[in-house]
Motif scaffolding. Structure first.
Motif, PDB file in Angstrom:
ATOM      1  N   LEU A  87       0.825  -1.207   0.000  1.00  0.00           N
ATOM      2  CA  LEU A  87       0.000   0.000   0.000  1.00  0.00           C
ATOM      3  C   LEU A  87       0.860   1.259   0.000  1.00  0.00           C
ATOM      4  N   SER A  88       2.088   1.133   0.523  1.00  0.00           N
ATOM      5  CA  SER A  88       3.002   2.279   0.598  1.00  0.00           C
ATOM      6  C   SER A  88       4.224   2.055  -0.281  1.00  0.00           C
ATOM      7  N   ALA A  89       4.072   1.320  -1.374  1.00  0.00           N
ATOM      8  CA  ALA A  89       5.197   0.972  -2.250  1.00  0.00           C
ATOM      9  C   ALA A  89       6.000   2.210  -2.645  1.00  0.00           C
ATOM     10  N   GLY A  90       7.332   2.092  -2.528  1.00  0.00           N
ATOM     11  CA  GLY A  90       8.212   3.194  -2.871  1.00  0.00           C
ATOM     12  C   GLY A  90       8.390   4.190  -1.742  1.00  0.00           C
ATOM     13  N   GLN A  91       7.744   3.957  -0.608  1.00  0.00           N
ATOM     14  CA  GLN A  91       7.847   4.869   0.532  1.00  0.00           C
ATOM     15  C   GLN A  91       8.307   4.096   1.767  1.00  0.00           C
ATOM     16  N   LEU A  92       8.980   4.804   2.660  1.00  0.00           N
ATOM     17  CA  LEU A  92       9.430   4.204   3.907  1.00  0.00           C
ATOM     18  C   LEU A  92       8.240   3.882   4.801  1.00  0.00           C
ATOM     19  N   VAL A  93       8.231   2.661   5.327  1.00  0.00           N
ATOM     20  CA  VAL A  93       7.270   2.282   6.359  1.00  0.00           C
ATOM     21  C   VAL A  93       8.097   1.967   7.603  1.00  0.00           C
ATOM     22  N   THR A  94       7.920   2.727   8.665  1.00  0.00           N
ATOM     23  CA  THR A  94       8.753   2.550   9.849  1.00  0.00           C
ATOM     24  C   THR A  94       8.400   1.260  10.590  1.00  0.00           C
ATOM     25  N   LYS A  95       9.366   0.783  11.365  1.00  0.00           N
ATOM     26  CA  LYS A  95       9.125  -0.422  12.159  1.00  0.00           C
ATOM     27  C   LYS A  95       8.008  -0.183  13.167  1.00  0.00           C
ATOM     28  N   ASN A  96       7.971   1.023  13.734  1.00  0.00           N
ATOM     29  CA  ASN A  96       6.933   1.319  14.714  1.00  0.00           C
ATOM     30  C   ASN A  96       5.549   1.307  14.069  1.00  0.00           C
ATOM     31  N   GLU A  97       5.472   1.806  12.820  1.00  0.00           N
ATOM     32  CA  GLU A  97       4.195   1.797  12.107  1.00  0.00           C
ATOM     33  C   GLU A  97       3.749   0.366  11.844  1.00  0.00           C
ATOM     34  N   ILE A  98       4.693  -0.487  11.439  1.00  0.00           N
ATOM     35  CA  ILE A  98       4.366  -1.896  11.200  1.00  0.00           C
ATOM     36  C   ILE A  98       3.898  -2.552  12.498  1.00  0.00           C
ATOM     37  N   SER A  99       4.629  -2.288  13.587  1.00  0.00           N
ATOM     38  CA  SER A  99       4.287  -2.892  14.870  1.00  0.00           C
ATOM     39  C   SER A  99       2.896  -2.474  15.322  1.00  0.00           C
ATOM     40  N   GLU A 100       2.564  -1.184  15.189  1.00  0.00           N
ATOM     41  CA  GLU A 100       1.273  -0.696  15.645  1.00  0.00           C
ATOM     42  C   GLU A 100       0.127  -1.169  14.751  1.00  0.00           C
ATOM     43  N   LYS A 101       0.339  -1.137  13.426  1.00  0.00           N
ATOM     44  CA  LYS A 101      -0.754  -1.472  12.513  1.00  0.00           C
ATOM     45  C   LYS A 101      -0.945  -2.976  12.327  1.00  0.00           C
ATOM     46  N   VAL A 102       0.140  -3.742  12.451  1.00  0.00           N
ATOM     47  CA  VAL A 102       0.051  -5.187  12.216  1.00  0.00           C
ATOM     48  C   VAL A 102      -0.037  -5.973  13.517  1.00  0.00           C
ATOM     49  N   LEU A 103       0.835  -5.644  14.490  1.00  0.00           N
ATOM     50  CA  LEU A 103       0.850  -6.392  15.744  1.00  0.00           C
ATOM     51  C   LEU A 103      -0.011  -5.754  16.819  1.00  0.00           C
ATOM     52  N   GLY A 104      -0.425  -4.500  16.590  1.00  0.00           N
ATOM     53  CA  GLY A 104      -1.291  -3.832  17.558  1.00  0.00           C
ATOM     54  C   GLY A 104      -0.581  -3.385  18.807  1.00  0.00           C
ATOM     55  N   LYS A 105       0.730  -3.156  18.714  1.00  0.00           N
ATOM     56  CA  LYS A 105       1.484  -2.710  19.892  1.00  0.00           C
ATOM     57  C   LYS A 105       2.608  -1.780  19.454  1.00  0.00           C
ATOM     58  N   LYS A 106       3.052  -0.925  20.380  1.00  0.00           N
ATOM     59  CA  LYS A 106       4.157  -0.034  20.075  1.00  0.00           C
ATOM     60  C   LYS A 106       5.466  -0.815  20.059  1.00  0.00           C
ATOM     61  N   MET A 107       6.400  -0.330  19.247  1.00  0.00           N
ATOM     62  CA  MET A 107       7.703  -0.975  19.131  1.00  0.00           C
ATOM     63  C   MET A 107       8.483  -0.793  20.427  1.00  0.00           C
ATOM     64  N   MET A 108       8.969  -1.892  20.985  1.00  0.00           N
ATOM     65  CA  MET A 108       9.756  -1.828  22.208  1.00  0.00           C
ATOM     66  C   MET A 108      11.242  -1.846  21.873  1.00  0.00           C
ATOM     67  N   PHE A 138      14.883  -2.907  21.517  1.00  0.00           N
ATOM     68  CA  PHE A 138      15.510  -4.222  21.298  1.00  0.00           C
ATOM     69  C   PHE A 138      14.536  -5.304  20.840  1.00  0.00           C
ATOM     70  N   ASP A 139      13.323  -4.924  20.472  1.00  0.00           N
ATOM     71  CA  ASP A 139      12.342  -5.892  19.969  1.00  0.00           C
ATOM     72  C   ASP A 139      12.676  -6.223  18.509  1.00  0.00           C
ATOM     73  N   ARG A 140      12.946  -7.482  18.236  1.00  0.00           N
ATOM     74  CA  ARG A 140      13.339  -7.903  16.897  1.00  0.00           C
ATOM     75  C   ARG A 140      12.220  -8.608  16.138  1.00  0.00           C
ATOM     76  N   SER A 141      11.005  -8.586  16.678  1.00  0.00           N
ATOM     77  CA  SER A 141       9.933  -9.353  16.059  1.00  0.00           C
ATOM     78  C   SER A 141       9.644  -8.889  14.632  1.00  0.00           C
ATOM     79  N   ILE A 142       9.620  -7.569  14.388  1.00  0.00           N
ATOM     80  CA  ILE A 142       9.352  -7.078  13.037  1.00  0.00           C
ATOM     81  C   ILE A 142      10.453  -7.516  12.089  1.00  0.00           C
ATOM     82  N   ASP A 143      11.706  -7.411  12.539  1.00  0.00           N
ATOM     83  CA  ASP A 143      12.835  -7.844  11.704  1.00  0.00           C
ATOM     84  C   ASP A 143      12.702  -9.311  11.309  1.00  0.00           C
ATOM     85  N   MET A 144      12.280 -10.138  12.260  1.00  0.00           N
ATOM     86  CA  MET A 144      12.166 -11.562  11.983  1.00  0.00           C
ATOM     87  C   MET A 144      11.023 -11.844  11.010  1.00  0.00           C
ATOM     88  N   HIS A 145       9.899 -11.170  11.172  1.00  0.00           N
ATOM     89  CA  HIS A 145       8.780 -11.376  10.251  1.00  0.00           C
ATOM     90  C   HIS A 145       9.169 -10.950   8.832  1.00  0.00           C
TER      91      HIS A 145
END
Length: 213
Positions: free
Chosen positions: A153-174, A176-183
């Motif tokens: 949906l945001s092709a060609g644009q930066l999507v921050t890790k915090n945005e991914i965490s909030e919109k996909v996992l429903g939580k703020k990025m903590m 040293f949290d590597r969950s987004i990196d692993m996914h």
């Protein structure tokens, strides 16, 4: 205790007291919205259960891991867990994590009439929960699908890790949290298995960008 608490929250809970029984229940034809999976279980541990589940099921999995054990958390994500919660935990936090995962599923269903997205050889259908790369199917977990959907949906644009965490996992990025990196790493590997062309670029210290060509 968890079953009683979640039952009071309005959920219908099915319990399995060991890993082998849990795998049997999950794969015997019943329909579950979420699987809460402990790592330490008799007869078959959570990792072996998850590996077997992911052979046939994409049901969201929330893993319960030992606090401070990064190995357990990383391995769980690599095997296809959607989220993890370290023990001991507050029951309210568990309920919040469950709500976040189920809310994401509801949003996916409500968006089922959206048109297919196509970017750089990738095609994603929300209605059919289907992803293909250069015409070949790519099988993703629910979390991986949601991350790819957000990136497309945001092709060609930066999507921050915090945005991914909030919109996909429903939580703020903590910290040293590597969950987004692993996914994202799992997502890359599955796409690369079909076509090795780089499609997801890491923006160091910030997040990710889906390349448009």
């Amino acid at each position: 205790m968890l079953a009683s608490y979640l039952g009071a929250c309005g959920y219908t809970v099915t319990i399995a007291d060991n890993g082998r029984k849990g795998l049997e229940v999950a794969t015997s034809g019943g329909v579950f919205d979420l699987i809460l999976l402990d790592v330490m279980m008799p007869e078959m541990d959570g990792f072996d259960v998850l590996k077997n589940l992911r052979k046939t099921l994409l049901t969201p999995v929330l893993m319960l891991t030992a606090r401070g054990d990064d190995y357990d958390r990383i391995l769980g994500l690599e095997l296809g867990a959607d989220d993890y919660l370290p023990k001991p935990f507050n029951h309210r936090e568990l309920a919040a994590r469950i709500k976040a995962i189920l809310r994401r599923l509801e949003l996916t269903v409500s968006a089922a009439q959206q048109q297919d997205l196509q970017v750089h050889g990738l095609r994603l259908s929300v209605a059919r929960q289907h992803v293909s790369c250069d015409g070949q199917q790519v099988t993703l977990t629910g979390t991986e699908f949601s991350i790819l959907h957000l990136l497309m949906l945001s092709a060609g644009q930066l999507v921050t890790k915090n945005e991914i965490s909030e919109k996909v996992l429903g939580k703020k990025m903590m910290t040293f949290d590597r969950s987004i990196d692993m996914h994202v790493s799992n997502l890359r590997k599955k796409i690369a298995a079909v076509d090795a062309v780089e499609r997801i670029k890491t923006i160091r210290g910030s997040g990710y960008m889906l390349l448009i060509g």
